[in-house]
Design an enzyme around this catalytic site. Structure first.
Site, PDB file in Angstrom:
ATOM      1  N   GLU A 108      -5.820  -0.294 -17.377  1.00 43.43           N
ATOM      2  CA  GLU A 108      -6.912  -1.070 -16.753  1.00 43.43           C
ATOM      3  C   GLU A 108      -8.095  -1.202 -17.720  1.00 43.43           C
ATOM      4  O   GLU A 108      -8.833  -2.186 -17.677  1.00 43.43           O
ATOM      5  CB  GLU A 108      -7.369  -0.435 -15.432  1.00 43.43           C
ATOM      6  CG  GLU A 108      -6.264  -0.290 -14.384  1.00 43.43           C
ATOM      7  CD  GLU A 108      -6.037  -1.538 -13.523  1.00 43.43           C
ATOM      8  OE1 GLU A 108      -6.651  -2.587 -13.788  1.00 43.43           O
ATOM      9  OE2 GLU A 108      -5.212  -1.447 -12.589  1.00 43.43           O
ATOM     10  N   LYS A 117     -14.785  -1.963  -2.739  1.00 45.66           N
ATOM     11  CA  LYS A 117     -13.598  -2.214  -1.911  1.00 45.66           C
ATOM     12  C   LYS A 117     -13.044  -0.879  -1.429  1.00 45.66           C
ATOM     13  O   LYS A 117     -12.832   0.036  -2.234  1.00 45.66           O
ATOM     14  CB  LYS A 117     -12.517  -2.935  -2.716  1.00 45.66           C
ATOM     15  CG  LYS A 117     -12.771  -4.411  -2.909  1.00 45.66           C
ATOM     16  CD  LYS A 117     -11.539  -5.069  -3.514  1.00 45.66           C
ATOM     17  CE  LYS A 117     -11.766  -6.533  -3.816  1.00 45.66           C
ATOM     18  NZ  LYS A 117     -10.598  -7.137  -4.487  1.00 45.66           N
ATOM     19  N   LYS A 166     -16.940  -4.681 -15.179  1.00 41.35           N
ATOM     20  CA  LYS A 166     -16.617  -4.834 -13.747  1.00 41.35           C
ATOM     21  C   LYS A 166     -17.897  -5.059 -12.936  1.00 41.35           C
ATOM     22  O   LYS A 166     -17.938  -5.933 -12.069  1.00 41.35           O
ATOM     23  CB  LYS A 166     -15.843  -3.621 -13.216  1.00 41.35           C
ATOM     24  CG  LYS A 166     -15.547  -3.778 -11.729  1.00 41.35           C
ATOM     25  CD  LYS A 166     -14.355  -3.028 -11.212  1.00 41.35           C
ATOM     26  CE  LYS A 166     -14.141  -3.384  -9.731  1.00 41.35           C
ATOM     27  NZ  LYS A 166     -13.048  -2.645  -9.111  1.00 41.35           N
ATOM     28  N   HIS A 225       2.144  -6.480  -8.975  1.00 38.26           N
ATOM     29  CA  HIS A 225       2.446  -6.209  -7.562  1.00 38.26           C
ATOM     30  C   HIS A 225       3.921  -6.486  -7.249  1.00 38.26           C
ATOM     31  O   HIS A 225       4.539  -5.792  -6.445  1.00 38.26           O
ATOM     32  CB  HIS A 225       1.526  -7.024  -6.652  1.00 38.26           C
ATOM     33  CG  HIS A 225       0.089  -6.565  -6.715  1.00 38.26           C
ATOM     34  ND1 HIS A 225      -0.977  -7.396  -6.494  1.00 38.26           N
ATOM     35  CD2 HIS A 225      -0.438  -5.349  -7.004  1.00 38.26           C
ATOM     36  CE1 HIS A 225      -2.114  -6.711  -6.640  1.00 38.26           C
ATOM     37  NE2 HIS A 225      -1.807  -5.465  -6.954  1.00 38.26           N
ATOM     38  N   GLU A 273     -15.326 -11.561  -3.763  1.00 39.97           N
ATOM     39  CA  GLU A 273     -14.173 -12.246  -4.350  1.00 39.97           C
ATOM     40  C   GLU A 273     -13.948 -13.656  -3.827  1.00 39.97           C
ATOM     41  O   GLU A 273     -12.877 -13.983  -3.333  1.00 39.97           O
ATOM     42  CB  GLU A 273     -12.891 -11.399  -4.182  1.00 39.97           C
ATOM     43  CG  GLU A 273     -11.782 -11.871  -5.104  1.00 39.97           C
ATOM     44  CD  GLU A 273     -10.637 -10.879  -5.277  1.00 39.97           C
ATOM     45  OE1 GLU A 273     -10.895  -9.664  -5.276  1.00 39.97           O
ATOM     46  OE2 GLU A 273      -9.514 -11.335  -5.440  1.00 39.97           O
ATOM     47  N   HIS A 311      -2.026  -8.694 -12.447  1.00 41.11           N
ATOM     48  CA  HIS A 311      -1.713  -8.028 -11.183  1.00 41.11           C
ATOM     49  C   HIS A 311      -0.709  -8.779 -10.299  1.00 41.11           C
ATOM     50  O   HIS A 311      -0.055  -8.159  -9.471  1.00 41.11           O
ATOM     51  CB  HIS A 311      -2.996  -7.737 -10.394  1.00 41.11           C
ATOM     52  CG  HIS A 311      -3.727  -6.525 -10.897  1.00 41.11           C
ATOM     53  ND1 HIS A 311      -4.205  -6.439 -12.188  1.00 41.11           N
ATOM     54  CD2 HIS A 311      -4.029  -5.342 -10.304  1.00 41.11           C
ATOM     55  CE1 HIS A 311      -4.792  -5.256 -12.343  1.00 41.11           C
ATOM     56  NE2 HIS A 311      -4.695  -4.572 -11.220  1.00 41.11           N
ATOM     57  N   HIS A 348       0.716   2.355 -10.938  1.00 40.37           N
ATOM     58  CA  HIS A 348       0.144   1.006 -10.863  1.00 40.37           C
ATOM     59  C   HIS A 348      -0.227   0.498 -12.266  1.00 40.37           C
ATOM     60  O   HIS A 348       0.092  -0.635 -12.628  1.00 40.37           O
ATOM     61  CB  HIS A 348      -1.075   1.041  -9.943  1.00 40.37           C
ATOM     62  CG  HIS A 348      -1.893  -0.200  -9.943  1.00 40.37           C
ATOM     63  ND1 HIS A 348      -1.455  -1.381  -9.394  1.00 40.37           N
ATOM     64  CD2 HIS A 348      -3.127  -0.454 -10.448  1.00 40.37           C
ATOM     65  CE1 HIS A 348      -2.393  -2.308  -9.557  1.00 40.37           C
ATOM     66  NE2 HIS A 348      -3.419  -1.770 -10.191  1.00 40.37           N
ATOM     67  N   ASN A 366      -7.998  -9.488 -11.530  1.00 43.95           N
ATOM     68  CA  ASN A 366      -6.576  -9.381 -11.178  1.00 43.95           C
ATOM     69  C   ASN A 366      -5.651  -9.769 -12.329  1.00 43.95           C
ATOM     70  O   ASN A 366      -4.448  -9.933 -12.122  1.00 43.95           O
ATOM     71  CB  ASN A 366      -6.269 -10.271  -9.962  1.00 43.95           C
ATOM     72  CG  ASN A 366      -6.974  -9.771  -8.720  1.00 43.95           C
ATOM     73  OD1 ASN A 366      -7.129  -8.573  -8.529  1.00 43.95           O
ATOM     74  ND2 ASN A 366      -7.431 -10.691  -7.890  1.00 43.95           N
TER      75      ASN A 366
HETATM   76  N1  LIG Z   1     -10.891   0.023  -4.333  1.00 45.91           N
HETATM   77  C1  LIG Z   1     -10.550  -0.585  -5.449  1.00 45.91           C
HETATM   78  O1  LIG Z   1     -11.241  -1.491  -5.934  1.00 45.91           O
HETATM   79  C2  LIG Z   1      -9.295  -0.155  -6.147  1.00 45.91           C
HETATM   80  C3  LIG Z   1      -9.027  -0.608  -7.450  1.00 45.91           C
HETATM   81  C4  LIG Z   1      -7.904  -0.144  -8.100  1.00 45.91           C
HETATM   82  C5  LIG Z   1      -7.059   0.756  -7.458  1.00 45.91           C
HETATM   83  N2  LIG Z   1      -7.328   1.178  -6.193  1.00 45.91           N
HETATM   84  C6  LIG Z   1      -6.453   2.141  -5.494  1.00 45.91           C
HETATM   85  O2  LIG Z   1      -6.473   3.360  -6.223  1.00 45.91           O
HETATM   86  C7  LIG Z   1      -5.273   4.073  -5.931  1.00 45.91           C
HETATM   87  C8  LIG Z   1      -4.729   4.681  -7.195  1.00 45.91           C
HETATM   88  O3  LIG Z   1      -5.701   5.558  -7.728  1.00 45.91           O
HETATM   89  P1  LIG Z   1      -5.310   6.679  -8.800  1.00 45.91           P
HETATM   90  O4  LIG Z   1      -4.469   6.089  -9.853  1.00 45.91           O
HETATM   91  O5  LIG Z   1      -6.573   7.348  -9.167  1.00 45.91           O
HETATM   92  O6  LIG Z   1      -4.314   7.618  -7.973  1.00 45.91           O
HETATM   93  P2  LIG Z   1      -4.512   8.960  -7.130  1.00 45.91           P
HETATM   94  O7  LIG Z   1      -5.787   8.975  -6.408  1.00 45.91           O
HETATM   95  O8  LIG Z   1      -3.260   9.092  -6.328  1.00 45.91           O
HETATM   96  O9  LIG Z   1      -4.538  10.090  -8.247  1.00 45.91           O
HETATM   97  C9  LIG Z   1      -3.396  10.293  -9.037  1.00 45.91           C
HETATM   98  C10 LIG Z   1      -2.979  11.767  -9.035  1.00 45.91           C
HETATM   99  O10 LIG Z   1      -3.847  12.484  -9.886  1.00 45.91           O
HETATM  100  C11 LIG Z   1      -4.346  13.643  -9.218  1.00 45.91           C
HETATM  101  N3  LIG Z   1      -5.672  13.898  -9.801  1.00 45.91           N
HETATM  102  C12 LIG Z   1      -6.811  13.201  -9.570  1.00 45.91           C
HETATM  103  N4  LIG Z   1      -7.783  13.630 -10.379  1.00 45.91           N
HETATM  104  C13 LIG Z   1      -7.263  14.632 -11.142  1.00 45.91           C
HETATM  105  C14 LIG Z   1      -7.777  15.443 -12.179  1.00 45.91           C
HETATM  106  N5  LIG Z   1      -9.010  15.280 -12.638  1.00 45.91           N
HETATM  107  N6  LIG Z   1      -6.939  16.357 -12.720  1.00 45.91           N
HETATM  108  C15 LIG Z   1      -5.650  16.475 -12.298  1.00 45.91           C
HETATM  109  N7  LIG Z   1      -5.112  15.719 -11.347  1.00 45.91           N
HETATM  110  C16 LIG Z   1      -5.910  14.809 -10.770  1.00 45.91           C
HETATM  111  C17 LIG Z   1      -4.328  13.296  -7.772  1.00 45.91           C
HETATM  112  O11 LIG Z   1      -4.253  14.456  -6.975  1.00 45.91           O
HETATM  113  C18 LIG Z   1      -3.061  12.461  -7.674  1.00 45.91           C
HETATM  114  O12 LIG Z   1      -1.948  13.288  -7.524  1.00 45.91           O
HETATM  115  C19 LIG Z   1      -4.340   3.096  -5.269  1.00 45.91           C
HETATM  116  O13 LIG Z   1      -4.232   3.384  -3.900  1.00 45.91           O
HETATM  117  C20 LIG Z   1      -5.008   1.743  -5.466  1.00 45.91           C
HETATM  118  O14 LIG Z   1      -4.738   0.829  -4.412  1.00 45.91           O
HETATM  119  C21 LIG Z   1      -8.437   0.740  -5.538  1.00 45.91           C
HETATM  120 ZN   LIG Z   2      -5.262  -2.543 -10.892  1.00 44.73          ZN
END
Ligand SMILES: NC(=O)c1ccc[n+]([C@@H]2O[C@H](COP(=O)([O-])OP(=O)(O)OC[C@H]3O[C@@H](n4cnc5c(N)ncnc54)[C@H](O)[C@@H]3O)[C@@H](O)[C@H]2O)c1
Ligand SMILES: [Zn+2]
Length: 372
Positions: free
Chosen positions: A192, A150, A234, A259, A244, A255, A272, A252
């Site tokens: 998660e 996704k 997963k 949300h 899906e 979720h 999240h 979900n």
């Molecule tokens: N595509 C999918 O199936 C799916 C599933 C779940 C979530 N998501 C999406 O994922 C996003 C959230 O992802 P996230 O929680 O990884 O957030 P993010 O990508 O914003 O990362 C969180 C923070 O950590 C920092 N960071 C990343 N790696 C690091 C590291 N190794 N060391 C230090 N800092 C680091 C980033 O710069 C950022 O500030 C949301 O937009 C959500 O919608 C997508």
């Molecule tokens: Zn999630």
């Protein structure tokens, strides 16, 4: 080139012609060149990353690619959810076209879920689709967003409303890079991980009860096992239902509540995963009310949250003042509504989730009111 110090686990996501491997372990970033060389049609990539990750991990990646004769141009976007936008997507696509990235080249996402979703969507639509490789650097991205294909961006109408399914060619989940992740991010990703135990793997939940605190202190062996097992669960669900239409909805769990919390905001910088943690407890409370989930299972999960510092209630998200009716209103607008009924993922108990389409709004209100 030094080989990784511990064995790397390999997991295959079985999607016919779109099948790919996820490699999980230590030293993968350092050896990325060797792994990418195996799957690239041409030795040329663009690396999409954010400022924070670039400062910490980009050099390791580019050095390894150079060692293997792979040309790499970095494209750096600002960190944070704001980069999953049309404006940032347009800038990124322009930059990739400036770099003359062609269909046989690959886009490498080095970062968290934001980078994976944005770069993956760019890869899906650039020249009608170019190769895509995920190097997730947050725990959330390693166990969730980098697996399953996704991709997408947000609009003012809501999150992830524009996107595409675009499977990667390869995922490299290097647990070493998690050492630089802030504790709050690690914990949010851990929620998660707990989700996978709750939805389909009781022994994994038991394992987390004993290893969760060690894992959250950064123990790499525990991280590797948890990432592997989460991806396995997963990948298995995604292989059964890529787009899906049914079982993928199990992912979900928690979720629909989460949300609604996220739509309200809550405590500063609400993550999240924090919303999902509290949401899973409410999904269990709902499962007790309308189904057969034993109360002691919900208690057991709450105890695990206490041991690992995850939020279990609306109050802990600073959302106690929000009226239940407002949360219900958010749920009505959720993507998972059809014919006025909200689809919920419920559990018969820890490790056994199911999809329910006949939960009444009265039942949801009762659960929301009890959590205040
Ligand atoms: N595509 C999918 O199936 C799916 C599933 C779940 C979530 N998501 C999406 O994922 C996003 C959230 O992802 P996230 O929680 O990884 O957030 P993010 O990508 O914003 O990362 C969180 C923070 O950590 C920092 N960071 C990343 N790696 C690091 C590291 N190794 N060391 C230090 N800092 C680091 C980033 O710069 C950022 O500030 C949301 O937009 C959500 O919608 C997508
Ligand atoms: Zn999630």
């Amino acid at each position: 080139m030094t080989p990784p110090s511990t064995a790397v686990s390999r997991l295959s996501v079985d999607l016919g012609a779109r099948s790919y491997d996820i490699l999980i372990g230590q030293g993968l970033l350092q050896n990325a060149g060797a792994h990418l060389a195996e799957v690239l049609a041409r030795p040329r990539v663009a690396i999409v990353t954010d400022d924070i990750v670039a400062g910490l991990h980009l050099d390791t990646l580019t050095r390894s690619l150079a060692d293997h004769g792979i040309a790499a141009d970095p494209v750096i976007v600002p960190p944070g959810e704001g980069s999953k936008s049309m404006a940032e997507l347009e800038r990124l696509l322009d930059r990739l076209l400036d770099l003359k990235i062609e269909r046989k080249d690959a886009i490498v996402a080095l970062g968290g879920g934001v980078i994976g979703d944005l770069a993956g969507f760019a890869a899906a639509i650039l020249r009608r689709g170019v190769e895509f490789i995920q190097i997730p650097t947050t725990l959330l991205a390693q166990v969730d967003s980098s697996v399953g294909g996704k991709t997408g961006i947000n609009t003012r109408h809501g999150k992830n409303l524009i996107g595409a399914f675009h499977q990667p060619r390869l995922v490299l989940a290097d647990v070493d890079v998690l050492a630089t992740l802030p504790e709050r991010e690690l914990k949010a990703g851990y929620a998660e991980v707990v989700k996978y135990g709750l939805l389909g793997d009781f022994p994994f939940f038991e394992w987390l009860e004993s290893h969760g605190p060690t894992l959250l202190r950064g123990d790499r062996q525990s991280l590797q096992y948890a990432v592997l097992n989460s991806c396995r669960i997963k990948a298995d669900i995604v292989a059964r239902d890529e787009r899906e239409s049914d079982v993928r909805a199990l992912l979900n769990l928690g979720h629909t509540f989460a949300h609604a919390y996220e739509a309200e905001g809550g405590k500063a910088g609400l993550r999240h995963g924090e919303a999902v943690a509290a949401g899973m407890i409410q999904a269990m409370a709902l499962s007790q009310l309308v189904g057969d989930c034993p109360a002691q299972d919900t208690e057991r999960v709450k105890q695990h949250y206490q041991a690992t510092g995850l939020p279990a209630t609306r109050r802990q998200l600073d959302l106690a003042a929000v009226p239940s009716a407002r949360l219900l209103e958010h749920m009505r607008q959720d993507k998972k509504v059809s014919d006025g009924r909200i689809t919920f993922i419920l559990v018969h108990g820890i490790g056994n989730a199911y999809i329910s389409r006949d939960v009444t709004e009265d039942a949801v209100m009762a659960v929301l009111n009890a959590d205040n």
